[in-house]
Motif scaffolding. Structure first.
Motif, PDB file in Angstrom:
ATOM      1  N   THR A 608       0.855  -1.183   0.000  1.00  0.00           N
ATOM      2  CA  THR A 608       0.000   0.000   0.000  1.00  0.00           C
ATOM      3  C   THR A 608       0.890   1.232   0.000  1.00  0.00           C
ATOM      4  O   THR A 608       1.843   1.328   0.791  1.00  0.00           O
ATOM      5  N   THR A 693       2.525   0.436 -11.375  1.00  0.00           N
ATOM      6  CA  THR A 693       1.381   1.261 -11.769  1.00  0.00           C
ATOM      7  C   THR A 693       1.854   2.555 -12.431  1.00  0.00           C
ATOM      8  O   THR A 693       1.068   3.468 -12.644  1.00  0.00           O
ATOM      9  N   TRP A 721      -6.341  -3.229 -11.200  1.00  0.00           N
ATOM     10  CA  TRP A 721      -5.760  -2.442 -10.115  1.00  0.00           C
ATOM     11  C   TRP A 721      -4.683  -1.506 -10.646  1.00  0.00           C
ATOM     12  O   TRP A 721      -3.872  -0.982  -9.896  1.00  0.00           O
ATOM     13  N   LYS A 722      -4.627  -1.350 -11.975  1.00  0.00           N
ATOM     14  CA  LYS A 722      -3.726  -0.423 -12.677  1.00  0.00           C
ATOM     15  C   LYS A 722      -2.289  -0.925 -12.784  1.00  0.00           C
ATOM     16  O   LYS A 722      -1.373  -0.148 -13.067  1.00  0.00           O
ATOM     17  N   SER A 772      -9.932  -9.834  -9.748  1.00  0.00           N
ATOM     18  CA  SER A 772      -9.982  -8.376  -9.899  1.00  0.00           C
ATOM     19  C   SER A 772     -11.063  -7.769  -9.013  1.00  0.00           C
ATOM     20  O   SER A 772     -10.914  -6.654  -8.502  1.00  0.00           O
ATOM     21  N   MET A 775     -11.107  -6.209  -4.922  1.00  0.00           N
ATOM     22  CA  MET A 775     -10.823  -4.841  -4.499  1.00  0.00           C
ATOM     23  C   MET A 775     -10.689  -3.963  -5.732  1.00  0.00           C
ATOM     24  O   MET A 775     -10.603  -4.458  -6.857  1.00  0.00           O
ATOM     25  N   GLU A 776     -10.683  -2.643  -5.504  1.00  0.00           N
ATOM     26  CA  GLU A 776     -10.629  -1.705  -6.621  1.00  0.00           C
ATOM     27  C   GLU A 776      -9.230  -1.184  -6.890  1.00  0.00           C
ATOM     28  O   GLU A 776      -8.922  -0.783  -8.010  1.00  0.00           O
ATOM     29  N   ASN A 777      -8.375  -1.156  -5.873  1.00  0.00           N
ATOM     30  CA  ASN A 777      -7.027  -0.647  -6.055  1.00  0.00           C
ATOM     31  C   ASN A 777      -6.081  -1.302  -5.060  1.00  0.00           C
ATOM     32  O   ASN A 777      -6.520  -2.013  -4.148  1.00  0.00           O
ATOM     33  N   ARG A 778      -4.819  -1.078  -5.224  1.00  0.00           N
ATOM     34  CA  ARG A 778      -3.799  -1.764  -4.428  1.00  0.00           C
ATOM     35  C   ARG A 778      -3.918  -1.463  -2.942  1.00  0.00           C
ATOM     36  O   ARG A 778      -3.683  -2.332  -2.100  1.00  0.00           O
ATOM     37  N   GLU A 780      -6.488  -0.904  -1.119  1.00  0.00           N
ATOM     38  CA  GLU A 780      -7.591  -1.609  -0.465  1.00  0.00           C
ATOM     39  C   GLU A 780      -7.177  -2.992   0.017  1.00  0.00           C
ATOM     40  O   GLU A 780      -7.857  -3.587   0.853  1.00  0.00           O
TER      41      GLU A 780
END
Length: 906
Positions: A608, A693, A721-722, A772, A775-778, A780
């Protein structure tokens, strides 16, 4: 009797009251070290009393203490009893829902084994066509074909077309046994049901005219800088596109000979020497700045055994092309015959009886442009020193006379010039002379001049220590003119016959273009670096040394650090001089995951950005934390290696970085960080997980990632998550393109004992999506965010001991990413506990499973997963059944490297 019943009822009522009191006032929270938000605060409204906790849980399965037999399969459907429990199927019934498809096959097909009609479209699962090949699932089961593959036998025709259109066998790649696959027969217009389509000639003996497709010609040969664009046609009993590729051939002997025009080509093929092929070159670009009469001077040559061999060339002025007949693989180029002969002091047009002397000025040769040792020239002044002419028309200057007794060793390689050169021969130039005379319409009898020249058909170059630049000096090289090698790649899975070309001159080419030679040897190094793997009996250190890499050092981060962000790298170097330049080629080979819980844990620790400041070795915030920390440490080892004095700091450096899987991800980051420091980088990775990312990741040059689209690993961490890779990537499916070749290469068998490439053809996309979605992003991954009910699981215990045993089953690496709350019960009930699980908890449990710290039964059954992750867990298990091992093998990436070219990245 009644009294006894009443007393019993009162007793249990009292017991329940005591249980509720204890449950509500005596909880023992265990907080996660990495929790950013207090679990107790988030769940205050849920955990005030046990009743609320009980009603809000999402999974009431009791945590089992017994061991599951992961091999037991009571109904013999291919699905273990433990996994049957996970999916809720009947372990004593092979087809739980009675749709005609076994539970195991339904799971592989991503169908619901508990419903006859999974998608509710009114069509029974057995009648569905899951793989889209034109046959229903039940038809495939009856035929014995693979419901997960459109083309079971890999012959290029779908199972449905084989059965319904061509009436060929979907289980045999060559139904009529004539040596040509069914797909190739259809492509060639032959009958795949008859060994002799015309009833006269066996199909394998028929020659069918074809043209090589443009996509089988390297882009560099088709661009505007090449004056002669090649094309190929032929008559053969195979599909030409499957057998031939035209690549650019880089070689200073040809590139510096001013008589060679355009780019030489290397024709790569498995066809035998009897093949009837026609090689042609378009002259349109050449004629843009030259009169058409200049075509008369052009001849197609072959470069073979260090000799120029003229080929009978047809000049088509109407179509502006040159053509010749060839028989197979080789190196070919266009030569200005008049310039070539004049370079050797022969001008046939000046020696023709009764023929007007042409206006042609012979240029004097300059000494400083002769090969000495790496330059080529058209001419040389042989009056200065000891000059000799080699059979490929290089003039080289020696340090003394060539004789058996002189002992001259110009390059200091331990082999005398006399032994390297051999005995001089008279090279007959009559064919070249006659080609030129014929082009001008002059009878060959009119020529009265010299027809031969003395050359050395050398064994090795007397002014080069390593003639073929393969890393083996001429004095120890059994074949100093051939830099190709072949041997056996030994891994835990197979013994595969492999081959490669080691040519250090490739590191003097621009790193902005992919090198197939570097790619293939990199794939082998990236395999052999694993403990237990070897190349023809050589471990990684011996293998590197065999290819001329010196001072090889092993850097194992586990000997230096106590956390999980570990890896291992072998570093060595070779100093190379070529074309007037000298470079230190520094090889960095990063090992993939070694199976330990530390490295698996690091694989899933994406990091994170809110905790970025806590890790001194996490240098690039955009990067995957586990990979970047390991990259930092290996870069530190690289700096240490260079400071030890092994390398020559006065010359330029080429950093050759490579790896497979985790090693590939770390190598990908190392390459990017070196490039950021303006280093000259040649980074080649295989099966690399996503690493960063960073928005500019695709702009990095010199970094090439080869990916198998059948392999789950390169999709992790998720693009949703990009995350992406640094540099350029090429993704190819072995299943769609090279399945038969993979099977021939490895000989690996499936669970039924059949040689088969097993991949998850049906459920891969679903697994990627389910992962995927957690969660929506790293960031999280390390938060208690979203619905806490979806993140929390309650486990019911019958005693304090049973509760503690259940908690002890949670892998240590997952504990920091969850919050455990214990509930005190009474006697044999109420000893429950809840686990609130961050997404990272789920990933770390998966890491423990991959590291064999927990078995399949514990992962699938014993460790309850919160609702938020349950679909992802089920998808991973299903993908495992569908096939996720074969696509990730290092053998798979060696195979892809042999089919990857610079044009593949466009």
């Amino acid at each position: 009797m009644r009294k006894k019943q009443k007393n019993t009822k009162q007793f249990f009522s009292l017991l329940m009251i005591i249980f509720m009191v204890f449950s509500s006032i005596d909880t023992l929270p265990v907080k996660a070290e990495k929790s950013k938000t207090s679990y107790k605060e988030k769940l205050s409204s849920v955990d005030k009393n046990s009743e609320n906790s009980k009603t809000s849980t999402t999974n009431s399965t009791i945590q089992k203490q017994d061991k599951y037999d992961t091999t037991k399969d009571s109904d013999h459907d291919g699905l273990s009893d433990a996994l049957e429990k996970t999916y809720g199927t009947n372990p004593n019934k092979s087809d739980t829902d009675g749709d005609g498809i076994s539970d195991y096959i339904e799971i592989k097909l991503n169908l619901n084994p508990l419903k006859k009609d999974t998608d509710g479209n009114g069509i029974n699962d057995g009648e569905e066509d899951t793989d889209g090949d034109g046959l229903s699932n039940l038809e495939e089961i009856k035929l014995g074909t693979d419901c997960t593959k459109k083309d079971t036998d890999g012959d290029g025709i779908s199972d449905g077309d084989e059965v319904k259109k061509y009436h060929t066998s979907p289980l045999l790649s060559d139904t009529d046994g004539d040596g040509i696959s069914d797909g190739d027969e259809v492509h060639l217009g032959l009958n795949p049901l008859k060994a002799s389509s015309d009833g006269v000639t066996r199909d394998s003996d028929r020659k069918i005219k074809q043209n090589l497709s443009s996509n089988r010609i390297a882009d560099s040969l088709k661009d505007s800088s090449n004056l002669f664009v090649p094309a190929l046609s032929g008559a053969l009993a195979k599909v030409i596109d499957n057998e031939v590729f035209l690549d650019e051939y880089n070689n200073e002997v040809l590139s510096k000979n001013r008589a060679v025009i355009g780019k030489p080509i290397k024709l790569e093929t498995s066809l035998n020497k009897d093949s009837e092929l026609k090689l042609s070159f378009s002259c349109s670009k050449f004629l843009a700045n030259n009169d058409i009469s200049n075509l008369n001077k052009l001849v197609i040559y072959q470069y073979k055994d260090n000799r120029f061999i003229p080929l009978s060339t047809t000049i088509d002025k109407n179509n502006k092309s040159l053509s010749t007949s060839i028989s197979g693989k080789g190196i070919y180029f266009v030569l200005d015959n008049e310039q070539f002969l004049d370079n050797l002091g022969i001008n046939p047009l000046e020696k023709v009886k009764g023929h007007e002397k042409t206006k042609f000025s012979s240029q004097a040769i300059k000494k400083d442009t002769a090969i000495n040792p790496n330059d080529n020239t058209s001419n040389a002044n042989v009056n200065d020193g000891t000059w000799v002419l080699l059979s490929d028309y290089q003039y080289v200057k020696l340090k003394g006379p060539v004789s058996e007794t002189s002992g001259t060793d110009s390059d200091g390689d331990g082999v005398s010039d006399y032994d390297e050169l051999g005995t001089p021969i008279e090279e007959n130039l009559t064919p070249s002379i006659e080609e030129l005379l014929q082009a001008y319409g002059i009878p060959k009898d009119y020529y009265s001049g010299k027809t031969s020249i003395k050359v050395y058909q050398y064994k090795s170059n007397p002014v080069l220590q390593d003639t073929d630049y393969d890393g083996k000096n001429d004095n120890v090289d059994s074949n100093p003119l051939d830099n190709s090698s072949s041997g056996t790649l030994h891994t835990a899975y197979a013994d595969s016959k492999v081959s490669y070309t080691m040519d250090y001159r490739d590191f003097f080419q621009s790193n902005s273009s992919y090198s197939r030679n570097i790619g293939t040897i990199s794939s082998l190094y990236s395999s052999v670096v694993y403990s237990g793997d070897n190349y023809s009996g050589m471990d990684i250190k011996a293998y590197m040394e065999d290819n001329g890499i010196y001072d090889v050092c092993d850097y194992n981060l586990a000997d230096m650090y106590n956390d999980s962000d570990l890896s291992e790298a072998y570093i060595g170097h070779r100093k190379v001089s070529y074309n007037g330049q000298t470079k230190e080629v520094i090889a960095v080979i990063v090992r993939g995951t070694n199976g330990t819980i530390q490295e698996w844990s690091s694989n899933f620790d994406i990091g994170t950005t809110e905790d970025y400041y806590k890790y001194s070795d996490w240098i690039v915030q955009d990067n995957h934390k586990g990979f970047d920390v390991a990259a930092t440490r290996i870069l530190r080892c690289l700096e240490q290696y260079e400071n030890l004095g092994y390398t020559d700091k006065s010359v330029d450096k080429a950093y050759w970085v490579m790896g497979h899987s985790r090693g590939a991800a770390i190598a990908n980051i190392i390459g990017a960080r070196l490039e950021k420091e303006s280093k000259n980088v040649y980074t080649y990775t295989f099966a690399a997980p996503n690493t960063t990312t960073a928005s500019d990741a695709g702009s990095y040059v010199g970094i090439y990632n080869i990916l198998n689209t059948d392999d789950l690993v390169p999709y992790l961490p998720m693009t949703a998550w990009k995350f992406t890779h640094y540099g350029k990537s090429v993704s190819t499916s072995i299943a769609k393109n090279y399945e038969k070749e993979w099977e021939d290469l490895t000989g690996c068998k499936n669970e039924f004992g059949i040689v088969d490439y097993n991949n998850d053809a049906i459920g891969m996309d679903n697994t990627i999506k389910k992962l995927s979605d957690i969660m929506e992003n790293r960031n999280e991954a390390y938060e208690y965010s979203g619905s806490l009910n979806d993140m929390t699981i309650r486990n019911y215990g019958t005693s304090k001991e049973s509760r503690e045993k259940a908690i002890a089953k949670i892998p240590d690496n997952a504990l920091p990413y969850c919050t455990i709350t214990r509930y005190n019960g009474f006697l044999c009930a109420g000893w429950d506990f809840t686990v609130c699980q961050q997404p990272e908890y789920f990933m770390q449990v998966l890491a423990a499973f991959m590291a064999n710290k927990i078995d399949a039964a514990r992962f699938a059954v014993e460790l309850n997963t919160a609702k938020r992750y349950e679909d992802a867990k089920i998808a991973i298990i299903r993908s495992g059944l569908g096939g996720i091992a074969n696509p990730h093998y290092t053998e798979s990436y060696y195979l892809l490297s042999t089919h990857t070219y610079a044009s593949s990245f466009n």
